[in-house]
Enzyme design. Sequence first.
Site, mmCIF file in Angstrom:
data_model
loop_
_atom_site.group_PDB
_atom_site.id
_atom_site.type_symbol
_atom_site.label_atom_id
_atom_site.label_comp_id
_atom_site.label_asym_id
_atom_site.label_seq_id
_atom_site.Cartn_x
_atom_site.Cartn_y
_atom_site.Cartn_z
ATOM 1 N N GLN A 9 0.828 -1.205 0.000
ATOM 2 C CA GLN A 9 0.000 0.000 0.000
ATOM 3 C C GLN A 9 0.865 1.258 0.000
ATOM 4 O O GLN A 9 1.918 1.297 0.618
ATOM 5 C CB GLN A 9 -0.891 -0.021 1.241
ATOM 6 C CG GLN A 9 -2.132 0.812 1.103
ATOM 7 C CD GLN A 9 -3.191 0.403 2.109
ATOM 8 O OE1 GLN A 9 -3.267 -0.747 2.507
ATOM 9 N NE2 GLN A 9 -4.015 1.341 2.524
ATOM 10 N N SER A 93 3.811 -6.536 2.781
ATOM 11 C CA SER A 93 2.451 -6.507 3.334
ATOM 12 C C SER A 93 1.455 -7.074 2.318
ATOM 13 O O SER A 93 1.518 -8.250 1.997
ATOM 14 C CB SER A 93 2.090 -5.095 3.791
ATOM 15 O OG SER A 93 0.917 -5.115 4.579
ATOM 16 N N LEU A 94 0.562 -6.267 1.749
ATOM 17 C CA LEU A 94 -0.391 -6.818 0.781
ATOM 18 C C LEU A 94 0.343 -7.410 -0.423
ATOM 19 O O LEU A 94 -0.172 -8.316 -1.093
ATOM 20 C CB LEU A 94 -1.409 -5.757 0.344
ATOM 21 C CG LEU A 94 -1.102 -4.871 -0.870
ATOM 22 C CD1 LEU A 94 -1.578 -5.502 -2.162
ATOM 23 C CD2 LEU A 94 -1.755 -3.517 -0.719
ATOM 24 N N ARG A 118 -9.754 -7.938 3.499
ATOM 25 C CA ARG A 118 -8.615 -7.538 4.347
ATOM 26 C C ARG A 118 -8.546 -6.015 4.486
ATOM 27 O O ARG A 118 -8.394 -5.479 5.584
ATOM 28 C CB ARG A 118 -7.309 -8.070 3.735
ATOM 29 C CG ARG A 118 -6.037 -7.759 4.520
ATOM 30 C CD ARG A 118 -4.850 -8.371 3.764
ATOM 31 N NE ARG A 118 -3.570 -8.223 4.458
ATOM 32 C CZ ARG A 118 -2.712 -7.241 4.285
ATOM 33 N NH1 ARG A 118 -2.988 -6.259 3.424
ATOM 34 N NH2 ARG A 118 -1.567 -7.212 4.931
ATOM 35 N N HIS A 201 -0.307 -3.092 11.133
ATOM 36 C CA HIS A 201 0.758 -3.978 11.636
ATOM 37 C C HIS A 201 1.105 -3.754 13.111
ATOM 38 O O HIS A 201 2.261 -3.588 13.476
ATOM 39 C CB HIS A 201 2.010 -3.867 10.744
ATOM 40 C CG HIS A 201 1.758 -4.348 9.357
ATOM 41 N ND1 HIS A 201 1.549 -5.681 9.071
ATOM 42 C CD2 HIS A 201 1.646 -3.680 8.184
ATOM 43 C CE1 HIS A 201 1.324 -5.801 7.760
ATOM 44 N NE2 HIS A 201 1.366 -4.611 7.208
ATOM 45 N N GLN A 250 0.313 -11.841 10.062
ATOM 46 C CA GLN A 250 0.864 -10.672 9.357
ATOM 47 C C GLN A 250 0.112 -9.378 9.688
ATOM 48 O O GLN A 250 0.698 -8.299 9.721
ATOM 49 C CB GLN A 250 0.812 -10.947 7.847
ATOM 50 C CG GLN A 250 1.588 -9.949 6.999
ATOM 51 C CD GLN A 250 0.890 -9.674 5.680
ATOM 52 O OE1 GLN A 250 -0.265 -9.267 5.660
ATOM 53 N NE2 GLN A 250 1.594 -9.905 4.590
#
Length: 310
Positions: A9, A93-94, A118, A201, A250
């Site tokens: 992102q 991440s993503l 998500r 996170h 995660q």
Amino acid sequence: MFSVIFPGQGSQLVGMGKDLHAKYSLVQDLFKEADETLGFSLSNLILNGPKEELDLTENTQPAIFLLSYSIFKLIKEEFKIDLDKAKFYAGHSLGEYSALTAAGSLSFSDTLKILKIRGNAMQNSVPKGVGGMVAVLGSEIEIIKKIIDENKDKYECFIANDNSVGQIVLSGKIEDLEKIMVDLKASNIKNIKLPVSAPFHCKLMNNATLVMKEEIAKLNFNEPKNILISNVTGKEISNSNELKELLVKQIESSVRWRESVLLMIEKGVTEFIEIGPGKVLSGLIKRIDKNVKVSAINSEEDIKLININE
């Protein structure tokens, strides 16, 4: 030896992939399939905006994945460049979802749907305006950990991303972040509040973890064709069962990107190919090790310049 990596992102931009979409039916077909899968025109949002809607986490996540995966398929199928020879696949991440889909572990439509869920769960885990993130520049992770530990009674902040040498991202409630920013400034450590509306996170994302645990359990994961590196551990993922567990973890865990890159280099990787919008990861990797080759691929010209050293 090379690795294929996918951005997270923050790399989104209205109009990203417009030239590739206009020219290649493969990209058009994937964009159309995404619209049908999600039940709204994600493709129009990517190509035409508005920016405010594209920047909503629930839209940003499937959008970045869609473009990243489209470019990946274009490189392989239209330009006949064999990315299966990559030693590792990894994502930030993503971007980890882009990596596992490219490695054949999860289907294209399942990834789109889970990223929409998500993004929505992460955005709604904390009320808007309660949490945020701060980038810390030019310091070392051990110094920042020490400041957090020594001030537990004053504020609760978390290391969300260990991105590169000299770039760490913190998450927490706004009031706590404002307090640590004062302490960082007093120690002559540069810090910048990031334009995000949630503290990703960290444990404040617990509601999103509960949602993802339930949703990921429903999905069918295949064993990946390539070795995947986990954000949570900074190490190789051994099988699809471990992958499912790590994808749930995660949500609240630090993204150990610096460690992931160092592991890949240690295992012989000398070249990184970043596939997707922007070139954020390329910049981070250059800070981690300026001797490795890094290419950011998001246009036809970029694809034509790919020259893989196996």
